[in-house]
Design a protein around this motif. Structure first.
Motif, mmCIF file in Angstrom:
data_model
loop_
_atom_site.group_PDB
_atom_site.id
_atom_site.type_symbol
_atom_site.label_atom_id
_atom_site.label_comp_id
_atom_site.label_asym_id
_atom_site.label_seq_id
_atom_site.Cartn_x
_atom_site.Cartn_y
_atom_site.Cartn_z
ATOM 1 N N PRO A 62 33.045 18.178 53.829
ATOM 2 C CA PRO A 62 33.790 17.063 54.419
ATOM 3 C C PRO A 62 33.653 17.094 55.942
ATOM 4 O O PRO A 62 33.410 18.150 56.521
ATOM 5 C CB PRO A 62 35.243 17.337 54.016
ATOM 6 C CG PRO A 62 35.213 18.449 53.037
ATOM 7 C CD PRO A 62 33.898 19.145 53.153
ATOM 8 N N GLU A 63 33.758 15.939 56.540
ATOM 9 C CA GLU A 63 33.674 15.853 58.007
ATOM 10 C C GLU A 63 34.704 16.771 58.665
ATOM 11 O O GLU A 63 35.816 16.915 58.160
ATOM 12 C CB GLU A 63 34.016 14.426 58.448
ATOM 13 C CG GLU A 63 32.998 13.388 58.052
ATOM 14 C CD GLU A 63 31.747 13.501 58.884
ATOM 15 O OE1 GLU A 63 31.868 13.498 60.125
ATOM 16 O OE2 GLU A 63 30.654 13.610 58.294
ATOM 17 N N PRO A 64 34.360 17.370 59.801
ATOM 18 C CA PRO A 64 35.357 18.171 60.518
ATOM 19 C C PRO A 64 36.482 17.300 61.074
ATOM 20 O O PRO A 64 36.262 16.121 61.376
ATOM 21 C CB PRO A 64 34.558 18.799 61.666
ATOM 22 C CG PRO A 64 33.292 18.032 61.761
ATOM 23 C CD PRO A 64 33.059 17.342 60.458
ATOM 24 N N SER A 65 37.657 17.897 61.178
ATOM 25 C CA SER A 65 38.784 17.177 61.772
ATOM 26 C C SER A 65 38.586 17.072 63.279
ATOM 27 O O SER A 65 37.726 17.744 63.851
ATOM 28 C CB SER A 65 40.075 17.948 61.479
ATOM 29 O OG SER A 65 40.019 19.197 62.174
ATOM 30 N N GLU A 66 39.390 16.258 63.898
ATOM 31 C CA GLU A 66 39.330 16.155 65.371
ATOM 32 C C GLU A 66 39.596 17.494 66.020
ATOM 33 O O GLU A 66 38.983 17.867 67.006
ATOM 34 C CB GLU A 66 40.368 15.155 65.875
ATOM 35 C CG GLU A 66 39.854 13.748 65.910
ATOM 36 C CD GLU A 66 40.904 12.788 66.426
ATOM 37 O OE1 GLU A 66 41.637 13.150 67.365
ATOM 38 O OE2 GLU A 66 40.979 11.680 65.864
ATOM 39 N N ASP A 67 40.551 18.236 65.455
ATOM 40 C CA ASP A 67 40.880 19.557 66.009
ATOM 41 C C ASP A 67 39.687 20.499 65.924
ATOM 42 O O ASP A 67 39.389 21.231 66.865
ATOM 43 C CB ASP A 67 42.048 20.193 65.245
ATOM 44 C CG ASP A 67 43.376 19.552 65.605
ATOM 45 O OD1 ASP A 67 43.393 18.748 66.557
ATOM 46 O OD2 ASP A 67 44.371 19.855 64.932
ATOM 47 N N GLU A 68 39.012 20.472 64.784
ATOM 48 C CA GLU A 68 37.852 21.353 64.641
ATOM 49 C C GLU A 68 36.757 20.955 65.631
ATOM 50 O O GLU A 68 36.159 21.813 66.281
ATOM 51 C CB GLU A 68 37.321 21.308 63.199
ATOM 52 C CG GLU A 68 36.163 22.292 63.010
ATOM 53 C CD GLU A 68 35.608 22.324 61.591
ATOM 54 O OE1 GLU A 68 36.228 21.743 60.682
ATOM 55 O OE2 GLU A 68 34.535 22.934 61.419
#
Ligand code: FES
Length: 105
Positions: A62-68
Motif C-alpha cells: 500500500p502507498e506510504p502515509s504522509e507521515d512515512e
C-alpha cells in the motif's frame, strides 16, 4: 499460517524469517535479532527501520502515509524502493517479501 520474509543484512547475508499475520516487518526483523535500530519502537518517528524493498514486492505494498513519506524525506541513502519497515503490516499476500536493510548512520 506463517508468512515468510527474506531479509538481506548489511553484510549481504540472506535470512529467511517467519512471521504471524498482523506483525509489522520491523517487528519480525527485530525479533530475529537482526540489526535494525527501530529507535522509536514503530511510531514512524525515527526512520531507523529503513529498508529497501525488492521492486517486485514494492509494487504490491500500500502507498506510504504522509507521515512515512515525511520521515523518508529526512532519511539517508533513500532509494526509489525505500520504505519504513514499521509501517509495513504483514499478511498472507506479502508472504515471500524480500527486503534489504539500509545502511546505519
Ligand atoms: S521504528 Fe521508528 S520509524 Fe520505524
Amino acid at each position: 499460517m506463517s508468512i515468510k520474509v527474506y531479509v538481506t543484512d548489511r553484510e549481504g547475508v540472506l535470512h529467511e524469517l517467519e512471521a504471524e499475520p498482523g506483525w509489522t516487518l520491523m517487528e519480525v526483523i527485530r525479533e530475529a535479532g537482526l540489526p535494525i535500530e527501530a529507535a522509536c519502537g514503530g511510531c514512524c518517528a525515527c526512520a531507523t527501520c529503513h529498508v529497501y524493498v525488492d521492486l517486485e514486492w514494492f509494487a504490491k505494498l500500500p502507498e506510504p502515509s504522509e507521515d512515512e513519506n515525511a520521515m523518508l524525506d529526512e532519511a539517508f541513502e533513500v532509494r526509489e524502493t525505500s520504505r519504513l519497515a514499521c509501517q509495513i503490516r504483514l499478511g498472507p499476500s506479502l508472504s515471500g517479501i524480500r527486503v534489504t536493510l539500509a545502511p546505519e548512520f
